[in-house]
Design a protein around this motif. Structure first.
Motif, PDB file in Angstrom:
ATOM      1  N   GLY A 170       0.897  -1.203  -0.123  1.00  0.00           N
ATOM      2  CA  GLY A 170       0.015  -0.130  -0.023  1.00  0.00           C
ATOM      3  C   GLY A 170       0.806   1.178  -0.137  1.00  0.00           C
ATOM      4  N   GLY A 171       2.203   1.086   0.201  1.00  0.00           N
ATOM      5  CA  GLY A 171       2.969   2.489   0.319  1.00  0.00           C
ATOM      6  C   GLY A 171       3.142   3.225  -0.907  1.00  0.00           C
ATOM      7  N   ALA A 236      -7.381 -18.936  -4.956  1.00  0.00           N
ATOM      8  CA  ALA A 236      -6.775 -18.210  -3.957  1.00  0.00           C
ATOM      9  C   ALA A 236      -7.805 -17.885  -2.653  1.00  0.00           C
ATOM     10  CB  ALA A 236      -6.072 -17.215  -4.140  1.00  0.00           C
ATOM     11  N   GLU A 237      -7.324 -17.994  -1.683  1.00  0.00           N
ATOM     12  CA  GLU A 237      -8.000 -17.800  -0.358  1.00  0.00           C
ATOM     13  C   GLU A 237      -7.144 -16.915   0.440  1.00  0.00           C
ATOM     14  OE1 GLU A 237     -11.059 -18.935   0.763  1.00  0.00           O
ATOM     15  OE2 GLU A 237     -11.708 -20.368  -0.580  1.00  0.00           O
ATOM     16  N   LEU A 238      -7.867 -15.637   0.494  1.00  0.00           N
ATOM     17  CA  LEU A 238      -6.774 -14.574   1.265  1.00  0.00           C
ATOM     18  C   LEU A 238      -7.724 -14.098   2.654  1.00  0.00           C
ATOM     19  CD1 LEU A 238      -6.233 -11.757  -1.696  1.00  0.00           C
ATOM     20  CD2 LEU A 238      -4.640 -13.843  -0.875  1.00  0.00           C
ATOM     21  N   ASP A 239      -6.511 -13.724   3.343  1.00  0.00           N
ATOM     22  CA  ASP A 239      -6.907 -13.440   4.882  1.00  0.00           C
ATOM     23  C   ASP A 239      -6.796 -11.992   4.690  1.00  0.00           C
ATOM     24  OD1 ASP A 239      -7.345 -12.852   7.551  1.00  0.00           O
ATOM     25  OD2 ASP A 239      -5.657 -14.217   8.193  1.00  0.00           O
ATOM     26  N   MET A 240      -7.657 -11.108   4.643  1.00  0.00           N
ATOM     27  CA  MET A 240      -7.698  -9.645   4.743  1.00  0.00           C
ATOM     28  C   MET A 240      -6.821  -9.197   5.896  1.00  0.00           C
ATOM     29  SD  MET A 240      -8.900  -8.188   1.946  1.00  0.00           S
ATOM     30  CE  MET A 240      -9.619  -6.710   2.492  1.00  0.00           C
ATOM     31  N   ALA A 241      -7.223  -9.799   7.174  1.00  0.00           N
ATOM     32  CA  ALA A 241      -6.599  -9.306   8.239  1.00  0.00           C
ATOM     33  C   ALA A 241      -5.122  -9.144   8.368  1.00  0.00           C
ATOM     34  CB  ALA A 241      -7.174  -9.963   9.580  1.00  0.00           C
ATOM     35  N   ALA A 242      -4.668 -10.249   7.625  1.00  0.00           N
ATOM     36  CA  ALA A 242      -3.151 -10.528   7.518  1.00  0.00           C
ATOM     37  C   ALA A 242      -2.293  -9.619   6.772  1.00  0.00           C
ATOM     38  CB  ALA A 242      -2.803 -11.967   7.262  1.00  0.00           C
ATOM     39  N   LEU A 243      -3.005  -8.739   5.899  1.00  0.00           N
ATOM     40  CA  LEU A 243      -2.263  -7.979   4.941  1.00  0.00           C
ATOM     41  C   LEU A 243      -1.504  -6.908   5.567  1.00  0.00           C
ATOM     42  CD1 LEU A 243      -4.940  -7.138   2.254  1.00  0.00           C
ATOM     43  CD2 LEU A 243      -3.215  -8.850   2.224  1.00  0.00           C
ATOM     44  N   PRO A 244      -0.087  -6.867   5.261  1.00  0.00           N
ATOM     45  CA  PRO A 244       0.683  -6.041   6.096  1.00  0.00           C
ATOM     46  C   PRO A 244       0.968  -4.856   5.451  1.00  0.00           C
ATOM     47  CG  PRO A 244       2.196  -7.347   4.692  1.00  0.00           C
ATOM     48  CD  PRO A 244       0.674  -7.902   4.473  1.00  0.00           C
ATOM     49  N   ALA A 245       0.406  -3.572   6.342  1.00  0.00           N
ATOM     50  CA  ALA A 245       0.284  -2.308   5.866  1.00  0.00           C
ATOM     51  C   ALA A 245       1.447  -1.573   5.910  1.00  0.00           C
ATOM     52  CB  ALA A 245      -0.777  -1.553   6.545  1.00  0.00           C
ATOM     53  N   ALA A 246       1.965  -0.846   4.825  1.00  0.00           N
ATOM     54  CA  ALA A 246       3.233   0.197   4.969  1.00  0.00           C
ATOM     55  C   ALA A 246       3.052   1.074   6.033  1.00  0.00           C
ATOM     56  CB  ALA A 246       3.174   1.003   3.655  1.00  0.00           C
ATOM     57  N   ASP A 247       4.295   1.543   6.716  1.00  0.00           N
ATOM     58  CA  ASP A 247       4.222   2.409   7.782  1.00  0.00           C
ATOM     59  C   ASP A 247       3.332   3.686   7.641  1.00  0.00           C
ATOM     60  OD1 ASP A 247       5.916   0.550   9.033  1.00  0.00           O
ATOM     61  OD2 ASP A 247       7.848   1.636   8.804  1.00  0.00           O
ATOM     62  N   GLY A 248       2.524   3.882   8.247  1.00  0.00           N
ATOM     63  CA  GLY A 248       1.804   5.217   8.273  1.00  0.00           C
ATOM     64  C   GLY A 248       0.542   5.201   7.268  1.00  0.00           C
ATOM     65  N   LEU A 249       0.259   4.171   6.567  1.00  0.00           N
ATOM     66  CA  LEU A 249      -0.738   3.999   5.687  1.00  0.00           C
ATOM     67  C   LEU A 249      -2.050   4.230   6.662  1.00  0.00           C
ATOM     68  CD1 LEU A 249      -1.262   3.684   2.659  1.00  0.00           C
ATOM     69  CD2 LEU A 249      -1.711   1.217   3.268  1.00  0.00           C
ATOM     70  N   VAL A 250      -2.310   3.341   7.595  1.00  0.00           N
ATOM     71  CA  VAL A 250      -3.520   3.389   8.214  1.00  0.00           C
ATOM     72  C   VAL A 250      -3.626   4.698   9.115  1.00  0.00           C
ATOM     73  CG1 VAL A 250      -5.038   2.363   9.833  1.00  0.00           C
ATOM     74  CG2 VAL A 250      -3.572   0.732   8.495  1.00  0.00           C
ATOM     75  N   ASP A 251      -2.898   5.127   9.606  1.00  0.00           N
ATOM     76  CA  ASP A 251      -2.890   6.570  10.095  1.00  0.00           C
ATOM     77  C   ASP A 251      -3.359   7.655   9.150  1.00  0.00           C
ATOM     78  OD1 ASP A 251      -2.348   5.473  12.599  1.00  0.00           O
ATOM     79  OD2 ASP A 251      -0.164   5.873  12.545  1.00  0.00           O
ATOM     80  N   PHE A 253      -4.809   7.046   6.104  1.00  0.00           N
ATOM     81  CA  PHE A 253      -5.984   7.131   5.271  1.00  0.00           C
ATOM     82  C   PHE A 253      -7.181   6.193   5.964  1.00  0.00           C
ATOM     83  CE2 PHE A 253      -2.546   7.576   2.551  1.00  0.00           C
ATOM     84  CZ  PHE A 253      -2.569   8.462   1.708  1.00  0.00           C
ATOM     85  N   GLY A 254      -6.771   5.553   6.978  1.00  0.00           N
ATOM     86  CA  GLY A 254      -8.089   4.873   7.648  1.00  0.00           C
ATOM     87  C   GLY A 254      -7.740   3.272   7.225  1.00  0.00           C
ATOM     88  N   LYS A 255      -8.437   2.679   8.068  1.00  0.00           N
ATOM     89  CA  LYS A 255      -8.406   1.117   7.711  1.00  0.00           C
ATOM     90  C   LYS A 255      -9.010   0.630   6.251  1.00  0.00           C
ATOM     91  CE  LYS A 255      -9.209  -3.619   9.593  1.00  0.00           C
ATOM     92  NZ  LYS A 255      -9.807  -4.309  10.679  1.00  0.00           N
ATOM     93  N   ARG A 256     -10.089   1.244   5.916  1.00  0.00           N
ATOM     94  CA  ARG A 256     -10.792   0.865   4.807  1.00  0.00           C
ATOM     95  C   ARG A 256     -10.064   1.065   3.708  1.00  0.00           C
ATOM     96  NH1 ARG A 256     -15.292  -1.698   3.361  1.00  0.00           N
ATOM     97  NH2 ARG A 256     -16.186  -0.939   1.220  1.00  0.00           N
ATOM     98  N   GLU A 257      -9.778   2.492   3.385  1.00  0.00           N
ATOM     99  CA  GLU A 257      -8.910   3.160   2.412  1.00  0.00           C
ATOM    100  C   GLU A 257      -7.504   2.299   2.274  1.00  0.00           C
ATOM    101  OE1 GLU A 257      -9.881   4.599  -0.413  1.00  0.00           O
ATOM    102  OE2 GLU A 257     -11.821   4.517   0.700  1.00  0.00           O
ATOM    103  N   ALA A 258      -6.950   1.883   3.415  1.00  0.00           N
ATOM    104  CA  ALA A 258      -5.658   1.350   3.355  1.00  0.00           C
ATOM    105  C   ALA A 258      -5.669  -0.244   2.813  1.00  0.00           C
ATOM    106  CB  ALA A 258      -4.799   1.222   4.813  1.00  0.00           C
ATOM    107  N   GLN A 259      -6.816  -0.809   3.136  1.00  0.00           N
ATOM    108  CA  GLN A 259      -6.793  -1.898   2.479  1.00  0.00           C
ATOM    109  C   GLN A 259      -7.077  -2.055   0.872  1.00  0.00           C
ATOM    110  OE1 GLN A 259     -10.329  -3.375   4.852  1.00  0.00           O
ATOM    111  NE2 GLN A 259      -9.077  -4.590   5.988  1.00  0.00           N
ATOM    112  N   LYS A 260      -8.019  -0.892   0.624  1.00  0.00           N
ATOM    113  CA  LYS A 260      -8.042  -1.098  -0.858  1.00  0.00           C
ATOM    114  C   LYS A 260      -6.563  -0.594  -1.419  1.00  0.00           C
ATOM    115  CE  LYS A 260     -12.645   1.200  -0.843  1.00  0.00           C
ATOM    116  NZ  LYS A 260     -13.210   2.408  -1.371  1.00  0.00           N
ATOM    117  N   MET A 261      -6.002   0.401  -0.921  1.00  0.00           N
ATOM    118  CA  MET A 261      -4.583   0.555  -1.483  1.00  0.00           C
ATOM    119  C   MET A 261      -3.642  -0.839  -1.337  1.00  0.00           C
ATOM    120  SD  MET A 261      -3.723   4.120  -0.059  1.00  0.00           S
ATOM    121  CE  MET A 261      -4.865   5.770  -0.211  1.00  0.00           C
TER     122      MET A 261
END
Length: 324
Positions: A170-171, A236-251, A253-261
């Motif tokens: 997502g970075g 493929a079966e993906l685990d959304m909760a396991a996706l590793p977010a880039a530093d600062g991404l969630v802070d 843009f928020g969790k939902r937008e971060a997941q989209k990225m």
């Protein structure tokens, strides 16, 4: 203003001539290069084009443009588990890009510094290229080597294999959005991920003999996973909760937008790999030596398609599709 041949000699020819070293029998300055493969190695070749306002924004620092143009090409070698050896570069620049010669010289010096520094870090010799006029764009062809029969490809995944990614996601997309909002500090972790991506060459080499399939994440996790699924004929079966977010991404843009990225933003240049569960510990230990993590995000299955992802997020980047 600078002429084509002066520009090449001053800025694009390596300062230390590689002729006779590193497999370069004849490098820059002739009509073509002469290169020598080592015994028992296969040649790995890829080309990548970076165009202004498609792959990097107008006004991006020239040093970052030079770095990025090479980095995204080297990422394809990393996905194959290859070590880099040589590259060529074709640079296109508008005739009226600069108001005076000093401005042009500064831009080209900065561009060349970003390009050559990354060459040096990855033992890659620039052995030729071209300079011409037109819209700003850079095409880089990279050439590397892999031991015969050991290249990673997209076609080796099997049902039951683990799906994993190096680093964080997502970075790239987050950095692009920050640029569009006016951020210009390249020390910002997200902007750095977008304009100064790091090709995962050491990781690709470490995963040889461990990963069953691999590719780099350039068009977004879901789009690139689609390439791997089709080549390997798996779901493929993906685990959304396991996706590793880039530093600062969630802070930022928020969790939902971060997941989209993370799923569809692209420009991450991490490696997406599949592995047999028995090879996971070995792969993680090998990657620790390169300074990278390996995060399990799902499994391959016999069920077609991707499952575990909200439908509205199931989209990746594609050139030529209509704007959405």
């Amino acid at each position: 203003m600078l002429g084509e041949f002066e520009l090449i000699e001053r800025f694009l020819t390596p300062s230390s001539a590689p002729a006779g070293q590193g497999g370069v029998a004849l490098g820059c300055g002739d009509d073509a290069a002469l290169l020598e493969l080592r015994p028992g190695r296969q040649l790995v070749v890829s080309v990548d084009t970076s165009n202004v306002d498609v792959h990097f924004p107008t006004g991006a620092p020239a040093e970052a443009i030079g770095h990025r143009a090479l980095a995204v090409a080297l990422s394809d070698l990393a996905a194959m588990g290859a070590g880099s050896r040589w590259c060529t570069m074709a640079l296109t620049q508008p005739r009226d890009a600069f108001a005076h010669a000093d401005q042009a010289a500064r831009w080209y010096a900065d561009f060349a510094r970003g390009f050559h520094r990354l060459c040096e870090r990855h033992a890659t010799a620039l052995v030729g290229g071209d300079v011409t006029s037109g819209p700003l764009g850079i095409s880089v062809t990279v050439m590397g080597e892999v031991p015969t029969g050991q290249a990673l490809t997209r076609a080796g995944a099997r049902a039951g294999d683990i799906i994993a990614v190096t680093g964080a996601l997502g970075g790239g997309a987050g950095g692009l959005l920050l640029w569009q909002r006016g951020e210009r500090d390249l020390s910002h972790p997200l902007l750095s991920r977008y304009l100064l991506p790091e090709p995962r060459l050491a990781a690709g080499i470490a995963l040889r003999g461990r990963a069953s399939a691999a590719l780099d994440i350039s068009d977004g996790l879901l789009a690139d996973l689609g390439h791997l699924r089709r080549a390997s004929n798996v779901g493929a079966e993906l685990d959304m909760a396991a996706l590793p977010a880039a530093d600062g991404l969630v802070d930022a843009f928020g969790k939902r937008e971060a997941q989209k990225m993370m799923l569809g933003g692209g420009d991450d240049y991490e490696l997406l790999v599949t592995l047999s569960p028995k090879d996971l510990d070995s792969a993680r230990q090998a990657l620790e030596k390169t300074g990278l993590s390996l995060t399990v995000i799902g499994r391959c299955s016999n069920t077609p398609g991707v499952h575990g992802v909200p439908l509205e997020m199931a989209q990746g980047w594609q050139h030529f599709e209509e704007a959405r």
